[in-house]
Write a protein that holds these residues in place. Structure first.
Motif, PDB file in Angstrom:
ATOM      1  N   GLU A 174       0.840  -1.368   0.158  1.00  0.00           N
ATOM      2  CA  GLU A 174      -0.191   0.058  -0.015  1.00  0.00           C
ATOM      3  C   GLU A 174       0.838   1.239  -0.052  1.00  0.00           C
ATOM      4  O   GLU A 174       0.592   2.267  -0.504  1.00  0.00           O
ATOM      5  CB  GLU A 174      -0.955   0.063   1.335  1.00  0.00           C
ATOM      6  N   MET A 175       1.794   1.079   0.904  1.00  0.00           N
ATOM      7  CA  MET A 175       2.849   2.165   0.977  1.00  0.00           C
ATOM      8  C   MET A 175       3.235   2.640  -0.561  1.00  0.00           C
ATOM      9  O   MET A 175       3.639   3.735  -0.910  1.00  0.00           O
ATOM     10  CB  MET A 175       4.116   2.058   2.035  1.00  0.00           C
ATOM     11  N   VAL A 176       3.850   1.449  -1.056  1.00  0.00           N
ATOM     12  CA  VAL A 176       4.574   1.473  -2.532  1.00  0.00           C
ATOM     13  C   VAL A 176       3.710   1.970  -3.305  1.00  0.00           C
ATOM     14  O   VAL A 176       3.912   2.894  -4.386  1.00  0.00           O
ATOM     15  CB  VAL A 176       5.397   0.208  -2.725  1.00  0.00           C
ATOM     16  N   THR A 177       2.303   1.588  -3.531  1.00  0.00           N
ATOM     17  CA  THR A 177       1.595   1.905  -4.464  1.00  0.00           C
ATOM     18  C   THR A 177       1.122   3.818  -4.303  1.00  0.00           C
ATOM     19  O   THR A 177       1.191   4.270  -5.335  1.00  0.00           O
ATOM     20  CB  THR A 177      -0.008   1.228  -4.119  1.00  0.00           C
ATOM     21  N   GLN A 178       1.188   4.139  -3.031  1.00  0.00           N
ATOM     22  CA  GLN A 178       0.960   5.528  -2.593  1.00  0.00           C
ATOM     23  C   GLN A 178       2.047   6.195  -3.358  1.00  0.00           C
ATOM     24  O   GLN A 178       1.625   7.409  -3.923  1.00  0.00           O
ATOM     25  CB  GLN A 178       0.619   5.777  -1.381  1.00  0.00           C
ATOM     26  N   TYR A 179       3.183   5.908  -2.987  1.00  0.00           N
ATOM     27  CA  TYR A 179       4.430   6.516  -3.446  1.00  0.00           C
ATOM     28  C   TYR A 179       4.555   6.546  -4.856  1.00  0.00           C
ATOM     29  O   TYR A 179       4.957   7.527  -5.336  1.00  0.00           O
ATOM     30  CB  TYR A 179       5.660   5.719  -2.673  1.00  0.00           C
ATOM     31  N   ALA A 180       4.305   5.469  -5.492  1.00  0.00           N
ATOM     32  CA  ALA A 180       4.446   5.478  -6.914  1.00  0.00           C
ATOM     33  C   ALA A 180       3.698   6.233  -7.780  1.00  0.00           C
ATOM     34  O   ALA A 180       3.680   7.034  -8.662  1.00  0.00           O
ATOM     35  CB  ALA A 180       4.371   3.954  -7.436  1.00  0.00           C
ATOM     36  N   LEU A 181       2.116   6.364  -7.321  1.00  0.00           N
ATOM     37  CA  LEU A 181       1.067   7.159  -7.755  1.00  0.00           C
ATOM     38  C   LEU A 181       1.496   8.568  -7.586  1.00  0.00           C
ATOM     39  O   LEU A 181       1.409   9.284  -8.632  1.00  0.00           O
ATOM     40  CB  LEU A 181      -0.222   6.654  -7.289  1.00  0.00           C
ATOM     41  N   TYR A 182       1.822   8.865  -6.268  1.00  0.00           N
ATOM     42  CA  TYR A 182       2.156  10.220  -6.038  1.00  0.00           C
ATOM     43  C   TYR A 182       3.341  10.913  -7.079  1.00  0.00           C
ATOM     44  O   TYR A 182       3.263  11.810  -7.536  1.00  0.00           O
ATOM     45  CB  TYR A 182       2.295  10.393  -4.589  1.00  0.00           C
ATOM     46  N   SER A 183       4.444   9.896  -6.789  1.00  0.00           N
ATOM     47  CA  SER A 183       5.612  10.377  -7.568  1.00  0.00           C
ATOM     48  C   SER A 183       5.079  10.326  -9.177  1.00  0.00           C
ATOM     49  O   SER A 183       5.574  11.622  -9.743  1.00  0.00           O
ATOM     50  CB  SER A 183       6.542   9.343  -7.683  1.00  0.00           C
ATOM     51  N   PHE A 184       4.374   9.637  -9.741  1.00  0.00           N
ATOM     52  CA  PHE A 184       4.039   9.821 -11.117  1.00  0.00           C
ATOM     53  C   PHE A 184       3.139  10.970 -11.305  1.00  0.00           C
ATOM     54  O   PHE A 184       3.283  11.844 -12.378  1.00  0.00           O
ATOM     55  CB  PHE A 184       3.083   8.653 -11.608  1.00  0.00           C
ATOM     56  N   ILE A 185       2.188  11.439 -10.632  1.00  0.00           N
ATOM     57  CA  ILE A 185       1.389  12.439 -10.698  1.00  0.00           C
ATOM     58  C   ILE A 185       2.265  13.666 -10.494  1.00  0.00           C
ATOM     59  O   ILE A 185       1.940  14.600 -11.281  1.00  0.00           O
ATOM     60  CB  ILE A 185       0.053  12.445  -9.521  1.00  0.00           C
ATOM     61  N   ALA A 186       3.323  13.903  -9.542  1.00  0.00           N
ATOM     62  CA  ALA A 186       4.106  14.917  -9.268  1.00  0.00           C
ATOM     63  C   ALA A 186       4.919  15.000 -10.640  1.00  0.00           C
ATOM     64  O   ALA A 186       5.085  16.579 -10.821  1.00  0.00           O
ATOM     65  CB  ALA A 186       4.945  14.763  -8.180  1.00  0.00           C
ATOM     66  N   LYS A 187       5.396  14.015 -11.081  1.00  0.00           N
ATOM     67  CA  LYS A 187       5.970  14.336 -12.419  1.00  0.00           C
ATOM     68  C   LYS A 187       5.295  14.900 -13.904  1.00  0.00           C
ATOM     69  O   LYS A 187       5.862  15.638 -14.422  1.00  0.00           O
ATOM     70  CB  LYS A 187       6.811  13.129 -12.981  1.00  0.00           C
ATOM     71  N   ASN A 188       4.091  14.509 -13.601  1.00  0.00           N
ATOM     72  CA  ASN A 188       3.306  14.435 -14.915  1.00  0.00           C
ATOM     73  C   ASN A 188       2.331  15.875 -14.740  1.00  0.00           C
ATOM     74  O   ASN A 188       2.134  16.561 -15.739  1.00  0.00           O
ATOM     75  CB  ASN A 188       2.670  13.312 -15.315  1.00  0.00           C
ATOM     76  N   LYS A 214       5.299  12.798   2.731  1.00  0.00           N
ATOM     77  CA  LYS A 214       6.678  12.811   3.183  1.00  0.00           C
ATOM     78  C   LYS A 214       7.310  11.958   4.112  1.00  0.00           C
ATOM     79  O   LYS A 214       8.198  11.238   3.843  1.00  0.00           O
ATOM     80  CB  LYS A 214       7.033  14.404   3.793  1.00  0.00           C
ATOM     81  N   ARG A 215       6.511  11.280   5.155  1.00  0.00           N
ATOM     82  CA  ARG A 215       6.833  10.401   5.892  1.00  0.00           C
ATOM     83  C   ARG A 215       6.778   9.163   5.172  1.00  0.00           C
ATOM     84  O   ARG A 215       7.872   8.278   5.393  1.00  0.00           O
ATOM     85  CB  ARG A 215       5.677  10.368   6.921  1.00  0.00           C
ATOM     86  N   ILE A 216       6.091   8.533   4.350  1.00  0.00           N
ATOM     87  CA  ILE A 216       5.964   7.404   3.465  1.00  0.00           C
ATOM     88  C   ILE A 216       7.245   7.450   2.636  1.00  0.00           C
ATOM     89  O   ILE A 216       7.907   6.511   2.575  1.00  0.00           O
ATOM     90  CB  ILE A 216       4.547   7.278   2.738  1.00  0.00           C
ATOM     91  N   VAL A 217       7.338   8.339   1.729  1.00  0.00           N
ATOM     92  CA  VAL A 217       8.815   8.632   1.214  1.00  0.00           C
ATOM     93  C   VAL A 217       9.812   8.289   1.795  1.00  0.00           C
ATOM     94  O   VAL A 217      10.904   7.751   1.443  1.00  0.00           O
ATOM     95  CB  VAL A 217       8.771  10.097   0.414  1.00  0.00           C
ATOM     96  N   GLY A 218      10.020   9.088   2.803  1.00  0.00           N
ATOM     97  CA  GLY A 218      11.249   8.841   3.858  1.00  0.00           C
ATOM     98  C   GLY A 218      11.314   7.354   4.515  1.00  0.00           C
ATOM     99  O   GLY A 218      12.498   6.823   4.260  1.00  0.00           O
ATOM    100  N   GLU A 219      10.295   6.895   4.730  1.00  0.00           N
ATOM    101  CA  GLU A 219      10.193   5.438   5.183  1.00  0.00           C
ATOM    102  C   GLU A 219      10.684   4.348   3.989  1.00  0.00           C
ATOM    103  O   GLU A 219      11.531   3.690   4.310  1.00  0.00           O
ATOM    104  CB  GLU A 219       8.909   5.014   5.861  1.00  0.00           C
ATOM    105  N   ILE A 220      10.317   4.657   2.756  1.00  0.00           N
ATOM    106  CA  ILE A 220      10.364   3.759   1.756  1.00  0.00           C
ATOM    107  C   ILE A 220      11.851   3.987   1.296  1.00  0.00           C
ATOM    108  O   ILE A 220      12.619   2.932   1.104  1.00  0.00           O
ATOM    109  CB  ILE A 220       9.731   4.179   0.551  1.00  0.00           C
ATOM    110  N   LYS A 221      12.590   5.309   1.551  1.00  0.00           N
ATOM    111  CA  LYS A 221      13.797   5.311   1.339  1.00  0.00           C
ATOM    112  C   LYS A 221      14.631   4.728   2.153  1.00  0.00           C
ATOM    113  O   LYS A 221      15.712   4.068   1.720  1.00  0.00           O
ATOM    114  CB  LYS A 221      14.310   6.962   1.442  1.00  0.00           C
ATOM    115  N   GLU A 222      14.378   4.639   3.564  1.00  0.00           N
ATOM    116  CA  GLU A 222      15.231   4.192   4.508  1.00  0.00           C
ATOM    117  C   GLU A 222      14.972   2.554   4.224  1.00  0.00           C
ATOM    118  O   GLU A 222      16.256   2.037   4.380  1.00  0.00           O
ATOM    119  CB  GLU A 222      14.719   4.261   5.795  1.00  0.00           C
TER     120      GLU A 222
END
Length: 87
Positions: free
Chosen positions: A29-43, A63-71
């Motif tokens: 779920e976190m990765v899905t949110q991260y991927a979709l947000y990243s896609f929208i932010a770029k497009n 921001k918390r989700i992105v940070g956690e995924i990065k870690e």
């Protein structure tokens, strides 16, 4: 194509595994949110900027989700590197 949801889920599961090393439902779920947000932010950066201003608590959560995924990704890559060096 009724098997598509299962096929797409397999893609998401593998992406989650490769990105963070685990594939439980919460990580997917976190990765899905991260991927979709990243896609929208770029497009559509203006849309994300608008959303961020409307929902600052949502922006903070993202921001918390992105940070956690990065870690998790850094830890997973370090573990994979360690395993390769052990071989």
């Amino acid at each position: 194509m009724k098997e598509f949801p299962e096929q797409f889920n397999a893609l998401l599961e593998k992406y989650t595994e490769l990105l963070v090393g685990e594939t439980d439902a919460a990580k997917k779920e976190m990765v899905t949110q991260y991927a979709l947000y990243s896609f929208i932010a770029k497009n559509m950066p203006a849309l994300v900027k608008h959303w961020n201003s409307l929902y600052p608590e949502g922006k903070d959560e993202m921001k918390r989700i992105v940070g956690e995924i990065k870690e998790m990704n850094e830890a997973h890559r370090a573990e994979m590197s360690r395993k390769q060096n052990d071989e």
